[in-house]
Design an enzyme around this catalytic site. Structure first.
Site, short mmCIF file in Angstrom:
data_model
loop_
_atom_site.label_atom_id
_atom_site.label_comp_id
_atom_site.label_asym_id
_atom_site.label_seq_id
_atom_site.Cartn_x
_atom_site.Cartn_y
_atom_site.Cartn_z
N ARG A 109 1.05 -5.18 -5.83
CA ARG A 109 0.99 -6.38 -5.01
C ARG A 109 1.37 -7.51 -5.95
O ARG A 109 0.95 -7.52 -7.11
CB ARG A 109 -0.41 -6.55 -4.41
N ASP B 36 -0.70 2.69 8.22
CA ASP B 36 -1.32 1.93 9.33
C ASP B 36 -0.56 1.99 10.65
O ASP B 36 -1.11 1.66 11.69
CB ASP B 36 -1.48 0.46 8.92
N GLY C 208 0.83 -1.20 0.00
CA GLY C 208 0.00 0.00 0.00
C GLY C 208 0.87 1.25 0.00
O GLY C 208 1.84 1.32 0.74
N ARG D 161 -6.02 -1.40 8.73
CA ARG D 161 -5.97 -2.88 8.69
C ARG D 161 -6.25 -3.45 10.07
O ARG D 161 -7.23 -3.09 10.68
CB ARG D 161 -4.63 -3.34 8.15
N THR E 206 3.94 2.95 5.66
CA THR E 206 2.53 2.54 5.65
C THR E 206 1.74 3.51 6.51
O THR E 206 2.25 3.95 7.56
CB THR E 206 2.34 1.11 6.17
N ASP F 111 1.68 0.00 11.76
CA ASP F 111 1.58 -1.33 12.38
C ASP F 111 2.85 -2.16 12.26
O ASP F 111 2.80 -3.39 12.28
CB ASP F 111 0.40 -2.10 11.74
N ASP G 123 4.09 -4.26 6.28
CA ASP G 123 4.34 -5.58 6.83
C ASP G 123 4.62 -6.64 5.75
O ASP G 123 5.59 -7.40 5.83
CB ASP G 123 3.09 -5.95 7.65
P1 ADP Z 1 2.20 -3.98 2.66
O1 ADP Z 1 3.66 -4.01 2.39
O2 ADP Z 1 1.62 -2.59 2.54
O3 ADP Z 1 1.85 -4.66 3.94
P2 ADP Z 1 1.22 -6.31 1.18
O4 ADP Z 1 0.87 -7.07 2.41
O5 ADP Z 1 0.28 -6.35 0.06
O6 ADP Z 1 1.48 -4.76 1.48
O7 ADP Z 1 2.62 -6.86 0.67
C1 ADP Z 1 3.24 -6.29 -0.47
C2 ADP Z 1 3.92 -7.37 -1.27
O8 ADP Z 1 4.97 -7.97 -0.49
C3 ADP Z 1 3.06 -8.55 -1.69
O9 ADP Z 1 2.26 -8.28 -2.82
C4 ADP Z 1 4.12 -9.60 -1.98
O10 ADP Z 1 4.69 -9.41 -3.25
C5 ADP Z 1 5.17 -9.32 -0.92
N1 ADP Z 1 4.99 -10.25 0.21
C6 ADP Z 1 4.02 -10.24 1.15
N2 ADP Z 1 4.14 -11.27 2.01
C7 ADP Z 1 5.21 -11.99 1.59
C8 ADP Z 1 5.87 -13.17 2.05
N3 ADP Z 1 5.43 -13.85 3.12
N4 ADP Z 1 6.97 -13.58 1.38
C9 ADP Z 1 7.43 -12.91 0.31
N5 ADP Z 1 6.85 -11.80 -0.18
C10 ADP Z 1 5.76 -11.33 0.44
#
Ligand code: ADP
Length: 320
Positions: free
Chosen positions: A72, A127, A11, A171, A125, A129, A103
């Site tokens: 994503r 959030d 995000g 979130r 972020t 968090d 995260d």
């Molecule tokens: P944010 O970083 O804002 O929390 P997301 O949770 O959508 O956003 O995570 C962003 C991207 O990070 C995901 O689309 C994916 O490509 C990568 N990602 C998330 N979780 C994992 C994981 N467990 N292992 C590897 N890459 C991950």
């Protein structure tokens, strides 16, 4: 280290641009070459990577969103996707990567680190968090956007003697609700970190009405559930004129506040310093206004983001 990369992922958050600018300028200041990875981990896998110059990050410090774009990317959750990402970085001769994101993005950085590629996480972020830092880039701007909305809603709530339920983002974390609720003078703040009783909320609303209050503002963190549902329950229990406002994605955009720009600049520069010392596998943060860095793997496995209990207590004391 001679050549580093930077990407924004997940995000978007206001201030990410200021962080990218800091990484690029700090790197070039120390004679590094800095490459931008466009489109988060999706761009990493596909090799959408370009060299950034001093001028590439001109005129972005005040802009929301991210000039490197974000995405994503499901493929990056797989070992094959991660391996492809590392191969692209190696193809460009990049030796360390700054990952600005939330995260999920940190989990990607953790995966790269575990595969032997040095990464540093920068918390970006709205959030707030991320474990290990008191504040994330974008949070201050988001709560300012929310209080701007609350102030406007308060005007109309008072004029019409209404109860307003305002659903905010975050979130699974209640930080946006808690801080904007305190700053906006909300009567009740519902956050996922704490159980609440509908009977208690209704009792408070009735008491407020008895002492002549013309309006009530209830902030609901999205992690608690739907503001519309909570509004319906309150309407049924009190018969008050109730309205629900779901603020939505406006909370992600806008000009970053001074606080977010300064935080982003400090954290971005700190991440470059760590890579120059070949300290990969770290995340940077701010605690009691001091920059900190810590093990990203350990933090994701063992630490959980905590709500600020002092702020929580105060918000209750001031909203009687
Ligand atoms: P944010 O970083 O804002 O929390 P997301 O949770 O959508 O956003 O995570 C962003 C991207 O990070 C995901 O689309 C994916 O490509 C990568 N990602 C998330 N979780 C994992 C994981 N467990 N292992 C590897 N890459 C991950």
């Amino acid at each position: 280290m001679k050549r580093i990369g930077v990407l924004t992922s997940g995000g978007d958050a206001p201030g990410m641009n200021a962080a990218v600018r800091a990484v690029v300028r700090k790197g070039i200041y120390h004679n590094l070459e800095v490459y931008g990875v466009y489109g988060g981990y999706a761009g990493l896998i596909s090799g959408n990577i370009k060299k950034l110059e001093l001028g590439s990050v001109g005129d972005i410090i005040h802009r929301g969103g991210t000039m490197l774009f974000s995405a994503r990317c499901e493929e990056f959750r797989t070992p094959e996707g991660q391996q492809q990402g590392i191969e692209q970085l190696q193809k460009f001769g990049i030796e360390g990567l700054v990952v600005i994101g939330g995260d999920g993005s940190y989990r990607g950085a953790k995966a790269l680190t575990e595969k032997g590629f040095p990464c540093v996480g920068v918390p970006g972020t709205i959030d707030n968090d991320i474990p290990g830092t008191q504040f994330t880039i974008g949070f201050d701007t988001a709560i300012n956007t929310v209080i701007d909305a609350i102030d406007k809603i308060r005007d109309t709530a008072t004029s019409h003697e209404r109860t307003f339920i305002v659903e905010v983002m975050g979130r699974n974390a209640g930080d946006i609700a808690l801080w904007s609720g305190l700053a906006g003078g909300a009567e009740t703040i519902l956050i996922p970190e704490e159980n609440f009783s509908m009977d208690e909320i209704v009792e408070r609303l009735l008491k407020g009405s008895e002492r002549g209050k013309r309006h009530s503002i209830i902030i609901v963190a999205e992690g608690v559930g739907s503001g519309v549902d909570i509004g319906r329950q309150i309407k049924e229990a009190t018969n008050f004129d109730t309205r629900v406002s779901v603020l939505g994605h406006m909370q992600r955009g806008g000009t970053p506040t001074a606080a977010d720009r300064v935080l982003a600049s400090r954290l971005g520069a700190k991440a470059v310093e760590l890579l120059m010392e070949r300290k990969g596998g770290r995340a940077v943060g701010i605690v009691n206004n001091q920059l900190v860095d810590y093990d990203i793997i350990e933090a994701l496995e063992n630490k959980k983001h905590q709500i600020d209990t002092g702020i929580l207590r105060l918000s209750k004391e001031l909203s009687i």
